[in-house]
Design an enzyme around this catalytic site. Structure first.
Site, mmCIF file in Angstrom:
data_model
loop_
_atom_site.group_PDB
_atom_site.id
_atom_site.type_symbol
_atom_site.label_atom_id
_atom_site.label_comp_id
_atom_site.label_asym_id
_atom_site.label_seq_id
_atom_site.Cartn_x
_atom_site.Cartn_y
_atom_site.Cartn_z
ATOM 1 N N TYR A 32 11.184 13.493 87.071
ATOM 2 C CA TYR A 32 11.984 12.668 86.157
ATOM 3 C C TYR A 32 13.466 12.805 86.444
ATOM 4 O O TYR A 32 13.893 13.657 87.226
ATOM 5 C CB TYR A 32 11.670 13.012 84.700
ATOM 6 C CG TYR A 32 12.288 14.301 84.182
ATOM 7 C CD1 TYR A 32 11.820 15.550 84.592
ATOM 8 C CD2 TYR A 32 13.343 14.276 83.281
ATOM 9 C CE1 TYR A 32 12.384 16.720 84.100
ATOM 10 C CE2 TYR A 32 13.913 15.447 82.781
ATOM 11 C CZ TYR A 32 13.429 16.670 83.194
ATOM 12 O OH TYR A 32 13.984 17.824 82.724
ATOM 13 N N LYS A 146 12.979 18.339 89.923
ATOM 14 C CA LYS A 146 13.059 17.963 88.501
ATOM 15 C C LYS A 146 11.676 17.482 88.051
ATOM 16 O O LYS A 146 11.425 16.291 87.857
ATOM 17 C CB LYS A 146 14.159 16.913 88.288
ATOM 18 C CG LYS A 146 14.655 16.887 86.833
ATOM 19 C CD LYS A 146 15.994 16.224 86.725
ATOM 20 C CE LYS A 146 16.437 16.000 85.286
ATOM 21 N NZ LYS A 146 16.541 17.185 84.442
ATOM 22 N N GLU A 178 20.045 29.547 85.604
ATOM 23 C CA GLU A 178 20.577 28.398 84.855
ATOM 24 C C GLU A 178 20.137 28.534 83.415
ATOM 25 O O GLU A 178 19.587 29.561 83.016
ATOM 26 C CB GLU A 178 20.080 27.086 85.486
ATOM 27 C CG GLU A 178 18.563 26.977 85.520
ATOM 28 C CD GLU A 178 18.054 25.693 86.166
ATOM 29 O OE1 GLU A 178 18.794 24.708 86.227
ATOM 30 O OE2 GLU A 178 16.881 25.691 86.597
ATOM 31 N N LEU A 202 18.014 23.915 89.130
ATOM 32 C CA LEU A 202 18.143 22.471 89.338
ATOM 33 C C LEU A 202 19.572 22.151 89.789
ATOM 34 O O LEU A 202 20.524 22.640 89.169
ATOM 35 C CB LEU A 202 17.835 21.732 88.025
ATOM 36 C CG LEU A 202 17.809 20.218 88.191
ATOM 37 C CD1 LEU A 202 16.487 19.789 88.814
ATOM 38 C CD2 LEU A 202 18.022 19.512 86.874
HETATM 39 N N1 PDD Z 1 17.987 18.492 81.828
HETATM 40 N N2 PDD Z 1 18.820 22.619 84.660
HETATM 41 C C1 PDD Z 1 17.731 22.211 83.993
HETATM 42 C C2 PDD Z 1 16.511 23.074 84.005
HETATM 43 C C3 PDD Z 1 17.743 20.977 83.313
HETATM 44 O O1 PDD Z 1 16.637 20.550 82.665
HETATM 45 C C4 PDD Z 1 18.937 20.194 83.308
HETATM 46 C C5 PDD Z 1 19.048 18.883 82.608
HETATM 47 C C6 PDD Z 1 20.058 20.676 84.020
HETATM 48 C C7 PDD Z 1 21.334 19.884 84.106
HETATM 49 O O2 PDD Z 1 21.207 18.809 85.041
HETATM 50 P P1 PDD Z 1 22.047 17.460 84.855
HETATM 51 O O3 PDD Z 1 23.484 17.836 84.803
HETATM 52 O O4 PDD Z 1 21.724 16.656 86.056
HETATM 53 O O5 PDD Z 1 21.583 16.831 83.557
HETATM 54 C C8 PDD Z 1 19.955 21.883 84.686
HETATM 55 C C9 PDD Z 1 17.920 17.186 81.218
HETATM 56 C C10 PDD Z 1 19.161 16.722 80.551
HETATM 57 C C11 PDD Z 1 16.682 17.111 80.344
HETATM 58 O O6 PDD Z 1 15.679 17.670 80.766
HETATM 59 O O7 PDD Z 1 16.714 16.461 79.307
#
Ligand code: PDD
Length: 286
Positions: A32, A146, A178, A202
């Protein structure tokens, strides 16, 4: 009623249906993206589509759409939801097949996109920051993908919520990886640090932008391992994500971070980030 995209069609959310045999439902077999939209403009679309492509390649699902087709679908959803800020959720699963762990032959991927309202960080979050706790990173070894398979992240985030915190900051072998759904930055001795990108985290699109904006604005910032000890003594801790932007952590494991209020480096980065959003709204950024 919100309009979603499912397998070639735009339709109301409550009319969208997938089979219970979809491998996303049965195995969590899919990937996703979450893409912010400011003033009707997609935030870092090229970077999000590149990461999607990398995730699909890693789990061996052929990308069902090319870049222009993705753009058409995503802009089609955006156009149906007006110009208020929104976040797009996009999911691709391996598709519908009789339950069997191994890949089915000739299955067509399921493609789904929906829009949700996107609110900026709440005033109390900006004024006071949020609490975080540290937890063991219990996840697998493909965290750069992801994947929709998020049970570990769900359990970790809930453990944070149960501990009256907004996020879990994860540690693997004594190093910060993270957050449960965010990336982590710290300020140590005046330098902004964030763990380097590898299979333990991620590659956040917001993270990459913050690193880029720090460089463009002359703020010292390094992609470097962050140990538990450095985290514990950091004068500032920030969390970044598409839905939270850049949020200051002011309490970690029930101890104050720095002075216990959002720090000056965060404030500077917050302002720079807001300028970037304004530029995007005005079509001066992508
Ligand atoms: N999640 N690390 C993890 C495990 C995440 O699920 C997310 C974001 C990030 C930040 O990535 P980005 O800046 O590209 O949003 C880091 C999204 C927002 C979610 O699962 O809803």
């Amino acid at each position: 009623m919100s309009i979603v995209y499912l397998n070639g069609e735009f339709l109301p959310l409550d009319e969208a249906r997938v089979s219970v045999l979809d491998r996303g439902f049965i195995f969590g077999d899919g990937v996703y993206e979450v893409i912010p939209v400011y003033g009707g403009r997609l935030f870092r679309l090229a970077q999000h589509l590149k990461r999607l492509h990398n995730s699909l390649t890693a789990v061996r699902i052929a990308n069902p759409l090319d870049t222009e087709q993705w753009r058409t679908v995503l802009e089609g959803i955006v156009a149906r939801h007006g110009t208020a800020d929104q976040s797009l959720y996009l999911q691709v699963t391996r598709g519908v097949a009789k339950r069997d762990h191994s890949f089915p032959a000739d299955t067509v991927p399921t493609v789904f996109v929906m829009s949700s309202p996107l609110a900026p960080p709440a005033p109390d979050v900006l004024a006071q920051g949020v609490k975080a706790i540290t937890l063991d990173d219990i996840r697998w070894q493909y965290c750069q993908v992801k994947a929709i398979t998020l049970l570990a992240n769900v359990l970790l985030r809930q453990q944070a919520i149960d501990g009256d915190a907004a996020e879990a900051i994860l540690l693997r072998d004594g190093q910060v990886t993270e957050g449960a759904a965010s990336n982590v930055f710290v300020v140590d001795d005046g330098v902004i640090l964030t763990p380097p990108k590898d299979e333990r985290l991620l590659p956040g699109i917001t993270r990459d932008l913050v690193v880029e904006l720090a460089a463009a604005n002359g703020l010292p910032c390094l992609e470097k391992p962050v140990s538990q000890a450095v985290l514990a003594q950091a004068t500032e801790i920030w969390l970044t994500s598409s839905t939270r932007e850049v949020v200051p952590v002011t309490r970690l494991d029930n101890a104050a971070v720095g002075g216990g209020t959002p720090g000056p480096a965060w404030k500077r980065m917050y302002d720079i980030f807001q300028d970037y959003k304004d530029a995007l709204r005005e079509g001066r950024e992508h």
